[in-house]
Design a protein around this motif. Sequence first.
Motif, PDB file in Angstrom:
ATOM      1  N   LEU A 185       0.834  -1.209   0.000  1.00  0.00           N
ATOM      2  CA  LEU A 185       0.000   0.000   0.000  1.00  0.00           C
ATOM      3  C   LEU A 185       0.865   1.255   0.000  1.00  0.00           C
ATOM      4  O   LEU A 185       0.567   2.238  -0.669  1.00  0.00           O
ATOM      5  CB  LEU A 185      -0.873   0.040   1.260  1.00  0.00           C
ATOM      6  N   ASN A 186       1.925   1.205   0.820  1.00  0.00           N
ATOM      7  CA  ASN A 186       2.806   2.371   0.956  1.00  0.00           C
ATOM      8  C   ASN A 186       3.665   2.626  -0.275  1.00  0.00           C
ATOM      9  O   ASN A 186       4.154   3.730  -0.467  1.00  0.00           O
ATOM     10  CB  ASN A 186       3.758   2.172   2.150  1.00  0.00           C
ATOM     11  N   PHE A 187       3.856   1.571  -1.073  1.00  0.00           N
ATOM     12  CA  PHE A 187       4.873   1.653  -2.129  1.00  0.00           C
ATOM     13  C   PHE A 187       4.668   2.855  -3.051  1.00  0.00           C
ATOM     14  O   PHE A 187       5.584   3.622  -3.299  1.00  0.00           O
ATOM     15  CB  PHE A 187       4.913   0.352  -2.953  1.00  0.00           C
ATOM     16  N   GLU A 188       3.438   3.010  -3.531  1.00  0.00           N
ATOM     17  CA  GLU A 188       3.193   4.088  -4.504  1.00  0.00           C
ATOM     18  C   GLU A 188       3.442   5.463  -3.875  1.00  0.00           C
ATOM     19  O   GLU A 188       4.088   6.320  -4.464  1.00  0.00           O
ATOM     20  CB  GLU A 188       1.748   4.022  -5.028  1.00  0.00           C
ATOM     21  N   LEU A 189       2.946   5.623  -2.642  1.00  0.00           N
ATOM     22  CA  LEU A 189       3.105   6.900  -1.949  1.00  0.00           C
ATOM     23  C   LEU A 189       4.587   7.186  -1.693  1.00  0.00           C
ATOM     24  O   LEU A 189       5.085   8.285  -1.952  1.00  0.00           O
ATOM     25  CB  LEU A 189       2.342   6.842  -0.619  1.00  0.00           C
ATOM     26  N   ASN A 248       6.524  22.619 -12.594  1.00  0.00           N
ATOM     27  CA  ASN A 248       5.712  21.443 -12.963  1.00  0.00           C
ATOM     28  C   ASN A 248       5.771  20.378 -11.869  1.00  0.00           C
ATOM     29  O   ASN A 248       4.764  19.777 -11.518  1.00  0.00           O
ATOM     30  CB  ASN A 248       6.200  20.838 -14.283  1.00  0.00           C
ATOM     31  N   LYS A 249       6.986  20.147 -11.351  1.00  0.00           N
ATOM     32  CA  LYS A 249       7.169  19.139 -10.297  1.00  0.00           C
ATOM     33  C   LYS A 249       6.320  19.499  -9.077  1.00  0.00           C
ATOM     34  O   LYS A 249       5.702  18.651  -8.461  1.00  0.00           O
ATOM     35  CB  LYS A 249       8.646  19.056  -9.868  1.00  0.00           C
ATOM     36  N   ARG A 250       6.332  20.791  -8.716  1.00  0.00           N
ATOM     37  CA  ARG A 250       5.531  21.232  -7.565  1.00  0.00           C
ATOM     38  C   ARG A 250       4.062  20.903  -7.765  1.00  0.00           C
ATOM     39  O   ARG A 250       3.409  20.347  -6.894  1.00  0.00           O
ATOM     40  CB  ARG A 250       5.638  22.750  -7.398  1.00  0.00           C
ATOM     41  N   ARG A 251       3.552  21.298  -8.952  1.00  0.00           N
ATOM     42  CA  ARG A 251       2.118  21.115  -9.216  1.00  0.00           C
ATOM     43  C   ARG A 251       1.736  19.637  -9.194  1.00  0.00           C
ATOM     44  O   ARG A 251       0.766  19.233  -8.563  1.00  0.00           O
ATOM     45  CB  ARG A 251       1.747  21.751 -10.561  1.00  0.00           C
ATOM     46  N   GLU A 252       2.507  18.825  -9.920  1.00  0.00           N
ATOM     47  CA  GLU A 252       2.263  17.369  -9.983  1.00  0.00           C
ATOM     48  C   GLU A 252       2.256  16.773  -8.579  1.00  0.00           C
ATOM     49  O   GLU A 252       1.350  16.030  -8.192  1.00  0.00           O
ATOM     50  CB  GLU A 252       3.450  16.691 -10.692  1.00  0.00           C
ATOM     51  N   PHE A 253       3.304  17.101  -7.837  1.00  0.00           N
ATOM     52  CA  PHE A 253       3.516  16.514  -6.526  1.00  0.00           C
ATOM     53  C   PHE A 253       2.364  16.854  -5.581  1.00  0.00           C
ATOM     54  O   PHE A 253       1.819  15.984  -4.924  1.00  0.00           O
ATOM     55  CB  PHE A 253       4.842  17.009  -5.951  1.00  0.00           C
ATOM     56  N   ILE A 254       1.998  18.119  -5.542  1.00  0.00           N
ATOM     57  CA  ILE A 254       1.000  18.529  -4.554  1.00  0.00           C
ATOM     58  C   ILE A 254      -0.374  17.969  -4.918  1.00  0.00           C
ATOM     59  O   ILE A 254      -1.141  17.591  -4.042  1.00  0.00           O
ATOM     60  CB  ILE A 254       0.997  20.061  -4.329  1.00  0.00           C
ATOM     61  N   SER A 255      -0.675  17.851  -6.221  1.00  0.00           N
ATOM     62  CA  SER A 255      -1.991  17.288  -6.576  1.00  0.00           C
ATOM     63  C   SER A 255      -2.027  15.802  -6.197  1.00  0.00           C
ATOM     64  O   SER A 255      -3.057  15.291  -5.734  1.00  0.00           O
ATOM     65  CB  SER A 255      -2.304  17.495  -8.062  1.00  0.00           C
ATOM     66  N   TYR A 256      -0.892  15.087  -6.345  1.00  0.00           N
ATOM     67  CA  TYR A 256      -0.847  13.676  -5.929  1.00  0.00           C
ATOM     68  C   TYR A 256      -0.996  13.562  -4.413  1.00  0.00           C
ATOM     69  O   TYR A 256      -1.771  12.738  -3.916  1.00  0.00           O
ATOM     70  CB  TYR A 256       0.472  13.010  -6.367  1.00  0.00           C
ATOM     71  N   MET A 257      -0.259  14.389  -3.685  1.00  0.00           N
ATOM     72  CA  MET A 257      -0.288  14.300  -2.223  1.00  0.00           C
ATOM     73  C   MET A 257      -1.676  14.638  -1.670  1.00  0.00           C
ATOM     74  O   MET A 257      -2.108  14.053  -0.687  1.00  0.00           O
ATOM     75  CB  MET A 257       0.776  15.225  -1.607  1.00  0.00           C
ATOM     76  N   LYS A 258      -2.378  15.565  -2.315  1.00  0.00           N
ATOM     77  CA  LYS A 258      -3.724  15.913  -1.858  1.00  0.00           C
ATOM     78  C   LYS A 258      -4.660  14.695  -1.988  1.00  0.00           C
ATOM     79  O   LYS A 258      -5.550  14.495  -1.177  1.00  0.00           O
ATOM     80  CB  LYS A 258      -4.270  17.107  -2.652  1.00  0.00           C
ATOM     81  N   ARG A 259      -4.421  13.880  -3.023  1.00  0.00           N
ATOM     82  CA  ARG A 259      -5.243  12.675  -3.196  1.00  0.00           C
ATOM     83  C   ARG A 259      -4.958  11.642  -2.104  1.00  0.00           C
ATOM     84  O   ARG A 259      -5.752  10.741  -1.880  1.00  0.00           O
ATOM     85  CB  ARG A 259      -5.007  12.060  -4.581  1.00  0.00           C
ATOM     86  N   SER A 260      -3.804  11.761  -1.457  1.00  0.00           N
ATOM     87  CA  SER A 260      -3.453  10.771  -0.416  1.00  0.00           C
ATOM     88  C   SER A 260      -3.846  11.262   0.989  1.00  0.00           C
ATOM     89  O   SER A 260      -3.410  10.694   1.988  1.00  0.00           O
ATOM     90  CB  SER A 260      -1.946  10.480  -0.447  1.00  0.00           C
ATOM     91  N   ARG A 261      -4.674  12.323   1.049  1.00  0.00           N
ATOM     92  CA  ARG A 261      -5.075  12.900   2.356  1.00  0.00           C
ATOM     93  C   ARG A 261      -5.681  11.852   3.299  1.00  0.00           C
ATOM     94  O   ARG A 261      -5.450  11.867   4.495  1.00  0.00           O
ATOM     95  CB  ARG A 261      -6.118  14.008   2.132  1.00  0.00           C
ATOM     96  N   TYR A 277      -0.102  17.471   7.697  1.00  0.00           N
ATOM     97  CA  TYR A 277       1.184  17.385   6.979  1.00  0.00           C
ATOM     98  C   TYR A 277       0.998  17.732   5.497  1.00  0.00           C
ATOM     99  O   TYR A 277       1.766  18.502   4.930  1.00  0.00           O
ATOM    100  CB  TYR A 277       1.739  15.967   7.151  1.00  0.00           C
ATOM    101  N   ILE A 278      -0.064  17.188   4.873  1.00  0.00           N
ATOM    102  CA  ILE A 278      -0.345  17.485   3.459  1.00  0.00           C
ATOM    103  C   ILE A 278      -0.612  18.984   3.288  1.00  0.00           C
ATOM    104  O   ILE A 278      -0.142  19.604   2.339  1.00  0.00           O
ATOM    105  CB  ILE A 278      -1.561  16.662   2.941  1.00  0.00           C
ATOM    106  N   SER A 279      -1.359  19.580   4.222  1.00  0.00           N
ATOM    107  CA  SER A 279      -1.639  21.027   4.154  1.00  0.00           C
ATOM    108  C   SER A 279      -0.345  21.826   4.257  1.00  0.00           C
ATOM    109  O   SER A 279      -0.169  22.840   3.571  1.00  0.00           O
ATOM    110  CB  SER A 279      -2.569  21.448   5.289  1.00  0.00           C
ATOM    111  N   THR A 280       0.579  21.362   5.113  1.00  0.00           N
ATOM    112  CA  THR A 280       1.871  22.051   5.260  1.00  0.00           C
ATOM    113  C   THR A 280       2.674  21.964   3.967  1.00  0.00           C
ATOM    114  O   THR A 280       3.279  22.950   3.532  1.00  0.00           O
ATOM    115  CB  THR A 280       2.673  21.431   6.432  1.00  0.00           C
ATOM    116  N   LEU A 281       2.673  20.777   3.339  1.00  0.00           N
ATOM    117  CA  LEU A 281       3.385  20.625   2.054  1.00  0.00           C
ATOM    118  C   LEU A 281       2.805  21.585   1.020  1.00  0.00           C
ATOM    119  O   LEU A 281       3.536  22.219   0.252  1.00  0.00           O
ATOM    120  CB  LEU A 281       3.251  19.192   1.533  1.00  0.00           C
TER     121      LEU A 281
END
Length: 368
Positions: free
Chosen positions: A36-40, A325-338, A239-243
Amino acid sequence: DLQICQHRAPTCCTKKMEESYQAAVRRERTQSIQALNFELKYMIVGHITAFQEAFESLLRFAENRTSSLFETAYRPMAKEAAEPVKELFTDISLYILGAETTVESAVLRFFDSLFPLVYSRLINPGITDLSEDYTECLRLTRQDINPFGHYSKNMVTELSKSLWASRMLSQALSLGIEVINTTEHAALTKECSRALVKMQYCPHCQGLTLIRPCVGYCLNVMRGCLASVSELDAQWREYISTLEYLTNEMAASHDLEMALSGMWNSINEAILHAQLNGPQLSATVDKVCGQPRQQEGTLSSANIVPVKEVTEAQTFVMAHASLNNKRREFISYMKRSRTFYASIAERLCDGDLVMRDSSTCWNGEDVV
């Protein structure tokens, strides 16, 4: 003598088999959480690398631009200035990576090293005796007479603002990996491993190897087992909000790219300021450090370095775009893992572990 899979009907299990089953559920639980953790984890590690590469690219660009300033505008001191410039950018890189240093100490150390060169190569180009004592005296005098005016302080302020968010983001990403690794290896309680054996392996003791647990039963067992992990939910959301805040901070007014690409201009302004105030600086330095030996004539050709063509604007634009681009990609992925930790029991009970579309399943006591 069975402790877990006790049943009225005859059994084909022994106490030793129960112990093997307990070892198996511990191993399987760790593996399933790792899966489960692998992708994250892969996403965070990938972005630590990508951010780091983009930072390094921007730092190299800013360093080359600063070096080319000396090679084109201040050739008499370019060779000797190379080391302080390199040190400055190394310190900045270490600061972003979380080293125990500050932007202020890095920038002021750079200007301490720069002043003896500016003084002896530009303000008083005839000085030949730059002994260690005299150089040290010039370095220390820099802190009192402030030859570079407000430019050195401004550079500290600008860089501190923009590099702070980068440093915090770098540390936050490493913290994320640490949290994920810790949850993978959280120890199972004795009650939990017994409950998992009862759910997954007790049917085997009656020869029912194809029967799988009922969904509701699985969820109850997993929620009990993962209570301590799911307690991380509130902190993980925070943590996600801080990122998100840090990535926005990097892209907003404290723009890292702009601050780094403008460093050469701040250094140039600082040197020009010192040159304009040359006579007053010389008078003060003579009082404090004494008068060094002078030599008439031209400078040694050893201090002249060939001018290199610097055509790196394209590299900078690409690194800048890549980082955005990296910022945008990363934060949209992390928001999905809330909800990652809130839904961990549901995800573990998904798939092959439970019986989904069948009328018969195992409820911990019997087939229902």
